[in-house]
Enzyme design. Structure first.
Site, mmCIF file in Angstrom:
data_model
loop_
_atom_site.group_PDB
_atom_site.id
_atom_site.type_symbol
_atom_site.label_atom_id
_atom_site.label_comp_id
_atom_site.label_asym_id
_atom_site.label_seq_id
_atom_site.Cartn_x
_atom_site.Cartn_y
_atom_site.Cartn_z
ATOM 1 N N ASP A 47 0.846 -1.200 0.000
ATOM 2 C CA ASP A 47 0.000 0.000 0.000
ATOM 3 C C ASP A 47 0.884 1.254 0.000
ATOM 4 O O ASP A 47 0.384 2.372 -0.108
ATOM 5 C CB ASP A 47 -1.003 0.002 1.161
ATOM 6 C CG ASP A 47 -0.349 0.011 2.532
ATOM 7 O OD1 ASP A 47 0.889 -0.128 2.618
ATOM 8 O OD2 ASP A 47 -1.093 0.161 3.534
ATOM 9 N N SER A 48 2.209 1.045 0.058
ATOM 10 C CA SER A 48 3.148 2.156 -0.139
ATOM 11 C C SER A 48 2.973 2.766 -1.523
ATOM 12 O O SER A 48 3.470 3.864 -1.782
ATOM 13 C CB SER A 48 4.594 1.671 0.038
ATOM 14 O OG SER A 48 4.844 0.520 -0.745
ATOM 15 N N ASP A 86 -1.186 -6.248 -0.476
ATOM 16 C CA ASP A 86 -1.251 -5.566 0.817
ATOM 17 C C ASP A 86 -2.678 -5.060 1.054
ATOM 18 O O ASP A 86 -3.191 -4.275 0.245
ATOM 19 C CB ASP A 86 -0.272 -4.377 0.774
ATOM 20 C CG ASP A 86 0.291 -4.033 2.131
ATOM 21 O OD1 ASP A 86 -0.046 -4.716 3.113
ATOM 22 O OD2 ASP A 86 1.089 -3.075 2.193
ATOM 23 N N LYS A 116 -1.266 -9.461 2.830
ATOM 24 C CA LYS A 116 -0.565 -9.027 4.049
ATOM 25 C C LYS A 116 -1.456 -8.054 4.788
ATOM 26 O O LYS A 116 -2.144 -7.246 4.150
ATOM 27 C CB LYS A 116 0.765 -8.355 3.695
ATOM 28 C CG LYS A 116 1.469 -7.728 4.901
ATOM 29 C CD LYS A 116 2.865 -7.251 4.574
ATOM 30 C CE LYS A 116 2.937 -5.850 4.013
ATOM 31 N NZ LYS A 116 2.389 -4.793 4.891
ATOM 32 N N GLU A 118 -1.623 -5.549 8.603
ATOM 33 C CA GLU A 118 -0.855 -5.008 9.729
ATOM 34 C C GLU A 118 -1.539 -5.290 11.062
ATOM 35 O O GLU A 118 -2.762 -5.248 11.144
ATOM 36 C CB GLU A 118 -0.705 -3.481 9.562
ATOM 37 C CG GLU A 118 0.088 -3.076 8.339
ATOM 38 C CD GLU A 118 0.233 -1.557 8.197
ATOM 39 O OE1 GLU A 118 -0.189 -0.803 9.099
ATOM 40 O OE2 GLU A 118 0.781 -1.131 7.162
ATOM 41 N N GLU A 185 9.024 -4.421 10.836
ATOM 42 C CA GLU A 185 9.464 -3.126 10.307
ATOM 43 C C GLU A 185 9.987 -2.221 11.413
ATOM 44 O O GLU A 185 9.313 -1.980 12.423
ATOM 45 C CB GLU A 185 8.291 -2.440 9.558
ATOM 46 C CG GLU A 185 8.693 -1.084 8.976
ATOM 47 C CD GLU A 185 7.730 -0.535 7.938
ATOM 48 O OE1 GLU A 185 6.741 -1.220 7.596
ATOM 49 O OE2 GLU A 185 7.972 0.595 7.466
HETATM 50 O O1 KIV Z 1 3.557 -1.151 1.746
HETATM 51 C C1 KIV Z 1 4.726 -1.558 1.777
HETATM 52 O O2 KIV Z 1 5.540 -1.323 0.880
HETATM 53 C C2 KIV Z 1 5.128 -2.342 2.939
HETATM 54 C C3 KIV Z 1 6.586 -2.668 3.091
HETATM 55 C C4 KIV Z 1 7.334 -1.497 3.542
HETATM 56 C C5 KIV Z 1 6.804 -3.840 3.964
HETATM 57 O O3 KIV Z 1 4.324 -2.683 3.747
#
Ligand code: KIV
Length: 267
Positions: A47-48, A86, A116, A118, A185
């Protein structure tokens, strides 16, 4: 013949053998196919994408539809690596039913092999239900950017004794809930080493030292393509952003001065 896809059991096997696991992010087909060609094990459609590509301040505004769009592009370019989608903020927090449906979208609509999300104990019931529906889940502890307003910053997590033992408990809880791996992280290297030793599933570190079972970076950071800021934990392997700007400047100059197109570019 189609290349063999990496599976969650391959990753556990790698941990047992002490073979390091590599993960990088991708948000499009071109970058994903480059990473796959080079032998990356896991590709995270993070989600980055919100701050790196879409111009958001942080990851909070990223939607499921945006994630699915990018994840579909990524999976089109990948043969061997496992693709992890994510889950964005508010796609799994409101209800377990919504969480399963959204996790399922990554597999059904976007071709990912895993998701993934959090959080620690507070999401372990949700994780159990998602895993129970047949969807592999990767956990994420330490700095969890979707909780930025709760923590009020992007500092190192797990620095004091209390935070550290809570994180270890969370890692055990996630393993029990059925995650196949956990991203750690921005936590002290000593704590990451301890967590890695105490659980049977692979840990993937980002700013968590060398003793994690694997490492992940944001590809745009390690290329020097995202230049806004450089986290201490990220290593720049190139200055691609600078080189790209050099190309744009050269092109503008050549067009203005009628250097491009030259004879060989003309019919
Ligand atoms: O969204 C992302 O890129 C991440 C990584 C930094 C692990 O969660």
């Amino acid at each position: 013949m189609a290349e063999k896809k990496l599976t969650t059991s391959d990753l556990v096997e790698m941990k047992k053998k002490g073979e390091k696991i590599t993960m990088l992010t991708a948000y499009d087909c071109l970058m994903a196919s480059q990473l796959d060609d080079c032998g990356i094990d896991l590709i995270l459609v993070g989600d980055s994408v919100g701050n790196v590509l879409l111009g958001y301040e942080n990851t909070i505004p990223v939607t499921m539809d945006e994630m699915i769009h990018h994840c579909r592009a990524v999976t089109r370019g990948v043969k061997r690596a496992m693709v992890v989608g994510d889950m964005p903020f508010m796609s799994y927090q409101a209800s377990e039913e919504e969480a399963v449906r959204n996790a399922g979208r990554f597999l059904k609509e976007a071709g990912a092999e895993a998701v993934k999300l959090e959080g620690g104990k507070e999401v372990s019931k949700t994780i159990k239900i998602i895993v129970g529906s047949g969807i592999p889940v990767m956990g994420h502890l330490g700095l969890t950017p979707q909780s930025i307003y709760k923590f009020g910053g992007y500092g190192v997590r797990g620095k004091d004794e209390e935070q550290a033992s809570k994180m270890l408990e969370d890692a055990r809880g996630l393993e029990e809930a059925g995650v196949f791996s956990i991203v750690l992280e921005k936590i002290p290297a000593k704590l990451a080493k301890k967590i890695t030793r105490e659980i049977n599933i692979p840990t993937i570190g980002i700013g968590a030292g060398v003793d994690c079972d694997g490492q992940v970076l944001v590809t745009h950071d390690m290329l020097g393509l995202f230049e806004k800021f450089k986290p201490k934990f990220s290593k720049r392997y190139a200055e691609v952003g600078k080189e790209m700007k050099e190309c744009y400047r050269k092109y503008i100059e050549e067009v203005k001065n009628k250097v491009f197109p030259a004879e060989e570019h003309s019919y």
